[in-house]
Design a protein around this motif. Structure first.
Motif, mmCIF file in Angstrom:
data_model
loop_
_atom_site.group_PDB
_atom_site.id
_atom_site.type_symbol
_atom_site.label_atom_id
_atom_site.label_comp_id
_atom_site.label_asym_id
_atom_site.label_seq_id
_atom_site.Cartn_x
_atom_site.Cartn_y
_atom_site.Cartn_z
ATOM 1 N N GLN A 2 34.352 -18.344 -8.862
ATOM 2 C CA GLN A 2 34.133 -18.547 -7.441
ATOM 3 C C GLN A 2 34.342 -20.007 -7.060
ATOM 4 O O GLN A 2 34.077 -20.902 -7.847
ATOM 5 C CB GLN A 2 32.716 -18.151 -7.064
ATOM 6 N N ASN A 3 34.773 -20.212 -5.818
ATOM 7 C CA ASN A 3 34.883 -21.590 -5.355
ATOM 8 C C ASN A 3 33.551 -22.023 -4.747
ATOM 9 O O ASN A 3 32.657 -21.207 -4.510
ATOM 10 C CB ASN A 3 36.069 -21.776 -4.391
ATOM 11 N N ILE A 4 33.428 -23.309 -4.469
ATOM 12 C CA ILE A 4 32.165 -23.863 -3.991
ATOM 13 C C ILE A 4 31.751 -23.266 -2.646
ATOM 14 O O ILE A 4 30.565 -23.044 -2.397
ATOM 15 C CB ILE A 4 32.210 -25.411 -3.943
ATOM 16 N N SER A 5 32.716 -22.957 -1.786
ATOM 17 C CA SER A 5 32.394 -22.357 -0.486
ATOM 18 C C SER A 5 31.730 -20.998 -0.654
ATOM 19 O O SER A 5 30.763 -20.676 0.040
ATOM 20 C CB SER A 5 33.655 -22.220 0.370
ATOM 21 N N ILE A 7 30.012 -19.978 -3.245
ATOM 22 C CA ILE A 7 28.693 -20.186 -3.839
ATOM 23 C C ILE A 7 27.696 -20.631 -2.773
ATOM 24 O O ILE A 7 26.564 -20.121 -2.710
ATOM 25 C CB ILE A 7 28.778 -21.211 -4.999
ATOM 26 N N ILE A 8 28.104 -21.551 -1.918
ATOM 27 C CA ILE A 8 27.223 -22.022 -0.848
ATOM 28 C C ILE A 8 26.910 -20.875 0.114
ATOM 29 O O ILE A 8 25.754 -20.685 0.518
ATOM 30 C CB ILE A 8 27.859 -23.215 -0.104
ATOM 31 N N TYR A 11 24.398 -18.545 -1.457
ATOM 32 C CA TYR A 11 23.082 -19.185 -1.478
ATOM 33 C C TYR A 11 22.411 -19.082 -0.105
ATOM 34 O O TYR A 11 21.250 -18.670 0.002
ATOM 35 C CB TYR A 11 23.208 -20.648 -1.912
ATOM 36 N N PHE A 35 24.465 -29.007 -3.997
ATOM 37 C CA PHE A 35 25.691 -28.448 -4.561
ATOM 38 C C PHE A 35 26.699 -29.523 -4.963
ATOM 39 O O PHE A 35 27.826 -29.201 -5.329
ATOM 40 C CB PHE A 35 26.315 -27.454 -3.579
ATOM 41 N N GLN A 36 26.288 -30.763 -4.870
ATOM 42 C CA GLN A 36 27.125 -31.901 -5.255
ATOM 43 C C GLN A 36 28.502 -31.829 -4.586
ATOM 44 O O GLN A 36 29.547 -31.839 -5.252
ATOM 45 C CB GLN A 36 27.246 -32.005 -6.772
ATOM 46 N N CYS A 37 28.456 -31.721 -3.255
ATOM 47 C CA CYS A 37 29.684 -31.686 -2.477
ATOM 48 C C CYS A 37 29.504 -32.575 -1.252
ATOM 49 O O CYS A 37 28.415 -33.071 -0.994
ATOM 50 C CB CYS A 37 30.032 -30.256 -2.065
ATOM 51 N N GLN A 41 31.818 -30.030 3.639
ATOM 52 C CA GLN A 41 31.988 -28.732 2.969
ATOM 53 C C GLN A 41 30.950 -27.738 3.517
ATOM 54 O O GLN A 41 31.256 -26.569 3.722
ATOM 55 C CB GLN A 41 31.812 -28.881 1.455
#
Length: 154
Positions: A2-5, A7-8, A11, A35-37, A41
C-alpha cells in the motif's frame, strides 16, 4: 504494498468508525508526524478520500489551535441519502464524482460489488462518447435514473 495515502486513509476511517459520533478532529501536523510524511500529504488524503460524494463532511480551522474535523454523514433513512445524492449529481456530474457516489453506495451496503461494476461501466467516458459538457449531463441523467430505481426497490 500500500502507498502512504492508502494507509493514512485507512487509519482515519478506523478512528472514525470507532467514534460513536462519527466525527473526529485531527491536527494535520500530528498526523503527518505520526506517518512521517509532509502535512500536504494529509491534505491530499482528506481532499481526495473524504469528499461529500463519498459521504463525508470536512471542516477546518486554521491557526494555532487549528484542526480538521471529518464527519461521516449519517442519514435516518436510505431515501434521504438517495435524495441528497440525486441533488448532488444534477444537472451534471463528472466520472470521478459519479464513481465516488457508487463507492459510497457499496460501502453503505446499498449495492453489491457486481452492481457497482455494471453501473460504473454504464457511466464510463468511453461509453458516453459525447463532448463535454453533454457527457456529464447524460451521465447525470443516467445516475439519477439508477438512483431513483434503487431508492424504490423492494
Amino acid at each position: 504494498m500500500q502507498n502512504i495515502s492508502d494507509i493514512i486513509e485507512q487509519y482515519l476511517k478506523k478512528i472514525l468508525d470507532e467514534n460513536k459520533h462519527n466525527t473526529i478532529e485531527i491536527k494535520r501536523s500530528e498526523i503527518a508526524d505520526q506517518f512521517q510524511c509532509v502535512p500536504s500529504q494529509i491534505n491530499y488524503v482528506i481532499k481526495t478520500r473524504f469528499t461529500v460524494e463519498k459521504g463525508y463532511i470536512v471542516e477546518s480551522k486554521r491557526g494555532g489551535g487549528g484542526y480538521i474535523r471529518i464527519s461521516k454523514v449519517q442519514h435516518q433513512k436510505d431515501s434521504e441519502m438517495f435524495e441528497e445524492i440525486m441533488e448532488m449529481t444534477q444537472p451534471e456530474v463528472s466520472q470521478n464524482a459519479a464513481t465516488d457516489v457508487l463507492e459510497r453506495l457499496l460501502n453503505e451496503d446499498v449495492i453489491t460489488e457486481r452492481e457497482m461494476r455494471i453501473m460504473s461501466r454504464i457511466i464510463d467516458r468511453e461509453v458516453l462518447a459525447f463532448p463535454l459538457p453533454l457527457r456529464d449531463e447524460v451521465r447525470s441523467r443516467i445516475m439519477t435514473a439508477m438512483l431513483f430505481t434503487l431508492k424504490y426497490k423492494s
